[in-house]
Design a protein around this motif. Structure first.
Motif, short mmCIF file in Angstrom:
data_model
loop_
_atom_site.label_atom_id
_atom_site.label_comp_id
_atom_site.label_asym_id
_atom_site.label_seq_id
_atom_site.Cartn_x
_atom_site.Cartn_y
_atom_site.Cartn_z
N VAL A 144 0.89 -1.16 0.00
CA VAL A 144 0.00 0.00 0.00
C VAL A 144 0.93 1.20 0.00
O VAL A 144 1.46 1.61 1.03
CB VAL A 144 -0.92 0.00 1.24
CG1 VAL A 144 -1.79 1.24 1.24
CG2 VAL A 144 -1.78 -1.26 1.26
N GLY A 145 1.19 1.73 -1.18
CA GLY A 145 2.22 2.76 -1.31
C GLY A 145 3.56 2.17 -0.92
O GLY A 145 3.97 1.14 -1.45
N ASN A 146 4.23 2.81 0.02
CA ASN A 146 5.54 2.31 0.46
C ASN A 146 5.44 1.41 1.70
O ASN A 146 6.45 1.08 2.32
CB ASN A 146 6.48 3.48 0.76
CG ASN A 146 5.96 4.38 1.87
OD1 ASN A 146 4.85 4.21 2.35
ND2 ASN A 146 6.75 5.36 2.25
N VAL A 147 4.22 1.03 2.07
CA VAL A 147 4.00 0.19 3.26
C VAL A 147 3.65 -1.23 2.82
O VAL A 147 2.74 -1.43 2.03
CB VAL A 147 2.88 0.76 4.14
CG1 VAL A 147 2.56 -0.19 5.29
CG2 VAL A 147 3.27 2.13 4.68
N GLU A 148 4.39 -2.19 3.34
CA GLU A 148 4.11 -3.60 3.05
C GLU A 148 3.03 -4.11 3.99
O GLU A 148 3.01 -3.78 5.18
CB GLU A 148 5.37 -4.44 3.20
CG GLU A 148 6.46 -4.12 2.20
CD GLU A 148 7.69 -5.00 2.38
OE1 GLU A 148 7.95 -5.42 3.53
OE2 GLU A 148 8.38 -5.26 1.37
N VAL A 149 2.15 -4.94 3.45
CA VAL A 149 1.08 -5.54 4.24
C VAL A 149 1.05 -7.03 3.94
O VAL A 149 0.98 -7.43 2.78
CB VAL A 149 -0.30 -4.91 3.91
CG1 VAL A 149 -1.41 -5.61 4.70
CG2 VAL A 149 -0.30 -3.42 4.22
N GLY A 150 1.08 -7.84 4.99
CA GLY A 150 1.05 -9.29 4.82
C GLY A 150 2.44 -9.88 4.85
O GLY A 150 3.45 -9.18 5.00
N ALA B 60 0.22 16.20 -0.01
CA ALA B 60 0.64 16.71 1.29
C ALA B 60 0.88 15.60 2.32
O ALA B 60 1.49 15.85 3.35
CB ALA B 60 -0.42 17.67 1.82
N ALA B 61 0.41 14.39 2.04
CA ALA B 61 0.46 13.32 3.03
C ALA B 61 1.84 12.68 3.10
O ALA B 61 2.54 12.56 2.09
CB ALA B 61 -0.59 12.26 2.70
N THR B 62 2.21 12.26 4.30
CA THR B 62 3.48 11.54 4.50
C THR B 62 3.25 10.05 4.68
O THR B 62 4.20 9.29 4.86
CB THR B 62 4.21 12.08 5.74
OG1 THR B 62 3.36 11.94 6.89
CG2 THR B 62 4.58 13.55 5.56
N VAL B 63 1.99 9.62 4.65
CA VAL B 63 1.64 8.20 4.73
C VAL B 63 0.76 7.85 3.54
O VAL B 63 0.12 8.73 2.96
CB VAL B 63 0.90 7.88 6.04
CG1 VAL B 63 1.82 8.07 7.25
CG2 VAL B 63 -0.36 8.73 6.19
N PRO B 64 0.73 6.59 3.13
CA PRO B 64 -0.13 6.21 2.00
C PRO B 64 -1.60 6.38 2.33
O PRO B 64 -2.04 6.15 3.46
CB PRO B 64 0.22 4.74 1.75
CG PRO B 64 1.13 4.31 2.83
CD PRO B 64 1.51 5.47 3.65
N LEU B 65 -2.36 6.78 1.32
CA LEU B 65 -3.79 7.00 1.48
C LEU B 65 -4.60 5.98 0.70
O LEU B 65 -4.29 5.65 -0.44
CB LEU B 65 -4.17 8.41 1.01
CG LEU B 65 -3.47 9.59 1.68
CD1 LEU B 65 -4.08 10.90 1.19
CD2 LEU B 65 -3.55 9.49 3.20
N GLN C 121 -5.89 7.85 -10.37
CA GLN C 121 -5.15 8.88 -11.11
C GLN C 121 -4.61 9.97 -10.19
O GLN C 121 -3.57 10.56 -10.46
CB GLN C 121 -6.05 9.49 -12.18
CG GLN C 121 -6.44 8.52 -13.29
CD GLN C 121 -7.51 9.07 -14.22
OE1 GLN C 121 -8.24 10.01 -13.86
NE2 GLN C 121 -7.62 8.51 -15.41
N ALA C 122 -5.32 10.22 -9.09
CA ALA C 122 -4.93 11.29 -8.16
C ALA C 122 -3.83 10.84 -7.20
O ALA C 122 -3.32 11.67 -6.44
CB ALA C 122 -6.14 11.76 -7.36
N GLY C 123 -3.48 9.56 -7.21
CA GLY C 123 -2.36 9.10 -6.39
C GLY C 123 -2.72 8.22 -5.22
O GLY C 123 -1.90 8.03 -4.31
N ALA C 124 -3.93 7.65 -5.20
CA ALA C 124 -4.30 6.73 -4.12
C ALA C 124 -3.34 5.55 -4.11
O ALA C 124 -2.96 5.02 -5.15
CB ALA C 124 -5.73 6.23 -4.31
N ALA C 125 -2.94 5.13 -2.91
CA ALA C 125 -2.08 3.95 -2.78
C ALA C 125 -2.91 2.68 -2.81
O ALA C 125 -2.38 1.60 -3.11
CB ALA C 125 -1.29 4.03 -1.47
#
Length: 377
Positions: free
Chosen positions: A25-31, A86-91, A107-111
């Protein structure tokens, strides 16, 4: 002693996580072997970009790993691009029915897109959303709720139940799999912890994707915390779950705090000061409750993981101090004993203890951070 050290010599503390495939999820691994992440959700109007940006920042400062933002209309997805920037965490963009909102959010950058493929419409529309996710590096979350199950499943099972929730989840998963899209996680949430736990147990056996845990609509701060702790905690203790969201009718920052407290209680994740305190009684040598309340506020800025015991008397104080980085035990006559790394260090007057403990915690946190940086260099 660290939680890992405890586990190595006390196997009854060990939690063996269910094997799952890993997604991003963006730069965050899950699982997989990734740490269990903590999520929350904004409750501002997404179209008010600045208010949403401010709340995302508050959640990130509290330690939130992933933040979900509802995108119910075109104004929301229009603002979402600025929020992402502006966010520093994935959205995660929360999408329910209109397929165009999913495409716009990607398109707007959702992770990640929180979506139910079956609600989007025709197979062509589903394909378009999946293609947008693939083109923009989005993962997806299939979110099944007991309160919004498909009509045919309710007719088949008679009422919301774990079996219906799992069938719904697998039905949605097959849509993604049929399009060769596998970067997804699943949640099967109910407001009833019994139904929630049973659904996740069944789902964990049926599919290898990461699981997003939560008891939905759990309630207000106190009752919701208890209900979430029972449901989420039971599953995590059994090794089920890769990311969690505590759903509270409260400030979203409280969701993050409760999420980390659940993980800390199980030794699965550590952030900030873990305060071990007695409930107090007539033996207490100082006002334990007031002291702990003050320390929680004074130490809220510490993100480094360490433990602190605050015990009112010598019955359990020395024993608890053996297991914590720093401890204070009331001993009567207006003073108590300070413990460092489990050993009695020096006495301290009660009226000076709070300031002294804050200084000790800050110094110990700095030592831990320095050691971590040296280990990395």
């Amino acid at each position: 002693m660290t939680a890992e050290a405890h586990t190595s010599v006390r196997p009854w503390r060990a939690i063996h996580r269910r094997p799952s495939r890993k997604i991003r999820v963006g730069n965050v691994e899950v699982g997989g072997d990734a740490p269990i992440t903590v999520q929350s959700m904004t409750n501002t109007l997404t179209a008010d970009a600045q208010a949403t940006i401010d709340q995302v920042r508050e959640l990130a400062d509290a330690g939130c790993d992933i933040v979900r933002v509802s995108c119910p209309d075109e104004d929301s997805t229009a603002a979402f691009k600025a929020i992402v920037k502006a966010a520093t965490v994935p959205l995660v963009a929360d999408i329910h029915f209109h397929y165009k909102r999913g495409i716009e959010a990607a398109q707007a950058g959702a992770a990640c897109l929180r979506i139910n493929p079956g609600n989007i419409g025709s197979s062509a529309r589903v394909k378009d959303v999946i293609q947008a996710a693939r083109d923009h590096g989005c993962s997806m979350r299939i979110g099944v709720n007991a309160g919004s199950l498909e009509r045919d499943l309710l007719e088949q099972y008679g009422e919301p139940c774990p079996e219906a929730m799992v069938e719904s989840a697998l039905r949605h998963a097959r849509i993604l799999q049929d399009h060769d899209f596998h970067e997804f996680k699943i949640s099967v949430k109910a407001s009833d912890p019994f139904m929630t736990v049973a659904a996740y147990q069944q789902l964990a056996e049926a599919i290898d994707c990461p699981l997003h845990l939560g008891v939905t609509e759990a309630g207000a701060l106190r009752t919701g915390t208890v209900k979430s702790s029972i449901g989420i905690g039971s599953l995590l203790w059994a090794g089920i779950g890769d990311t969690i969201r505590v759903s509270l009718a409260a400030d979203p920052v409280e969701e993050v705090k409760v999420g980390f407290d659940i993980l800390k209680s199980l030794g699965l994740r550590h952030r900030g000061v873990n305060i071990i305190a007695c409930p107090s009684c007539a033996r207490q040598g100082f006002n334990v409750i007031k002291t702990v309340e003050t320390l929680e506020t004074r130490l809220a800025h510490i993100s480094t993981s360490l433990s602190l015991s605050i015990i009112g008397c010598v019955v359990n104080g020395p024993g608890e101090a053996l297991m914590t980085d720093i401890g204070f035990t009331g001993g009567g006559k207006g003073a108590g004993m300070v413990y460092l790394a489990g050993k009695a260090a020096h006495k301290m007057d009660n009226d000076q203890m709070v300031d002294h403990i804050v200084e000790l915690v800050e110094a110990r946190a700095a030592e831990i951070r320095a050691a971590e940086l040296n280990a990395m260099s």
